[in-house]
Design an enzyme around this catalytic site. Structure first.
Site, PDB file in Angstrom:
ATOM      1  CG  ASP A  11      -4.946  -2.834  -0.981  1.00  8.26           C
ATOM      2  OD1 ASP A  11      -4.823  -1.594  -0.862  1.00  8.26           O
ATOM      3  OD2 ASP A  11      -4.679  -3.637  -0.069  1.00  8.26           O
ATOM      4  CG  HIS A  69      -2.886   0.059   1.652  1.00 11.16           C
ATOM      5  ND1 HIS A  69      -3.449  -1.180   1.421  1.00 11.16           N
ATOM      6  CD2 HIS A  69      -2.668   0.135   2.988  1.00 11.16           C
ATOM      7  CE1 HIS A  69      -3.555  -1.836   2.576  1.00 11.16           C
ATOM      8  NE2 HIS A  69      -3.091  -1.060   3.540  1.00 11.16           N
ATOM      9  CB  SER A  72      -2.167  -3.393   5.556  1.00 11.25           C
ATOM     10  OG  SER A  72      -3.487  -3.013   5.808  1.00 11.25           O
TER      11      SER A  72
END
Length: 418
Positions: free
Chosen positions: A89, A132, A284
């Site tokens: 990620d 994220h 996600s």
């Protein structure tokens, strides 16, 4: 050829720096070359919604969040101890209170030098500069708001700025394959429409090596089967549900999904504040919740094969609860049953369980095999040798030469749509 090559031996993929003429020459002269794919940019996944929740005092005993309650986390009697979750990620904050002590910064992408290894958890090249990845890690394994609070997080930072190179993702996955241990999980919350044939093939190769792969279905409100690696039976593709047990409006859908998990207003670690939290929405967020659930099972069943873990999660999922699904989507909502069904064996990789409630059938273990050009090593020997590679002379003599490529045709027996 005259190409400057980097052989990813375990994945049977070659990343090459070639001119178009050189690529065409390799394709024409080598029968083993089945596909050449241009290295491209994968856009950073954007949460559908992100709201800062601020600091929540440690002295306050947190109640289970809505998503923790919905999946039955309160009944879990394991915590994921000893299980490793690789988060491919934007990086992960190793200092956040919800993750501290269980994060290892492993690798990072650099446009100048390619994919490199972090020197330590203080290596700034490996820091999360987006948030994220930290939220994904917290959703899977946060102490307070995750699913598997004792699982370890291994961070592979593949994004530089707003994009990730396909080559960097492949190099990260090659490292995972080389360093894998029984029970390892890989989470890719990259979305379904940034996929490439090479990444799909690499992920499938990981599953054949025993690594459990979870991917986000994507936030395009479109057919998940349009995504290349969404099609493979051993790769767990996760859609998002909301607090009302409805289909999240943004989630991708269709028969290439495996199940749904909460993906709306998910509270997890904030990368900008080591004691802060943020609520995000997206597939996600749903995928790492499933990764955490898998970690709970794997704690006491480290040698379980990927398809067995799939069948366990499939068997305990709530059937028929979800509303407003598009035709073909599996009506299955992640739920942690009190214990795996007694008629399932997780020690040898076999299972008598089956798929219910729609969606894909169980993997056909007798016919689903690695592609003919993939050679996956066993757990004792490391990455497989696919030929001789001499970087110094920039010559590639390997079993498969491809520019970030493997053919999709050889995966027909593993296609979820079949």
């Amino acid at each position: 050829s005259g190409c400057d090559c980097n052989a990813l031996r375990g994945l049977s993929i070659v990343v090459a720096n070639c001119t178009e003429t050189e690529v065409l020459g390799v394709i024409e002269s080598r029968a083993e070359v089945e596909l050449a794919e241009e290295d491209g940019d994968i856009a950073m996944p954007k949460p559908v919604r992100s709201v800062k929740a601020g600091r929540i005092p440690l002295s306050r005993t947190p109640e289970l969040t809505w998503n923790q309650k919905r999946i039955g986390l309160g009944a879990a009697n394991t915590t994921g101890r000893g299980v490793r979750i690789w988060v491919v990620d934007t990086g992960v904050s190793a200092t956040h209170e919800d993750l501290k002590g269980r994060v290892t910064l492993v690798g990072f992408a650099d446009l100048g030098v390619g994919f490199g290894l972090c020197s330590s958890n203080t290596d700034q090249r490996c820091f999360d500069e987006n948030g994220h990845g930290t939220h994904v890690a917290g959703s899977a394994a946060g102490t307070r708001y995750g699913v598997a609070p004792d699982a370890d997080i291994l961070s592979m930072k593949v994004f530089t700025g707003e994009t990730a190179k396909t080559a960097h993702i492949l190099e990260a996955l090659e490292h995972v394959l080389a360093e894998r241990r029984p029970g390892d999980i890989v989470n890719l919350s990259l979305g379904a429409f940034g996929e490439t044939p090479s990444v799909g093939a690499a992920l499938a190769a990981l599953t054949f090596a025993g690594v459990h792969v979870m991917v986000a279905a994507g936030n395009s409100a479109a057919d998940a089967c349009e995504g290349r690696y969404s099609r493979y039976r051993r790769i767990f593709v996760v859609g998002a549900s909301n607090q009302s047990d409805g289909r999240a409006f943004f989630t991708n859908f269709g028969p290439c999904l495996d199940l749904f998990a909460p993906g709306v207003n998910i509270l997890a670690a904030d990368y900008e504040d080591d004691m802060g939290y943020v609520s995000k929405s997206g597939t996600s967020m749903a995928a790492p919740i499933v990764a955490g659930a898998a970690a709970l099972y794997l704690e006491t069943n480290m040698t379980a094969e990927p398809e067995v873990v799939y069948e366990l999660l499939d068997a305990t999922a709530v059937k028929g609860q979800l509303k407003h699904l598009y035709p073909g989507s599996p009506n299955k909502l992640l739920y942690l049953g009190p214990k795996p069904p007694q008629n399932m064996s997780v020690a040898t990789g076999g299972s008598t369980g089956g798929s219910t409630g729609g969606g894909k059938p169980p993997a056909k273990k007798s016919t689903t095999r690695p592609p003919k050009n993939i050679s996956v090593a066993d757990s004792d020997s490391g990455a497989a040798d696919i030929g001789e590679f001499d970087r110094a002379s920039a010559s590639c003599e390997v079993g498969l030469i491809a520019l970030l490529a493997l053919p999709l045709s050889v995966w027909s027996s593993a296609d979820k749509r079949a």
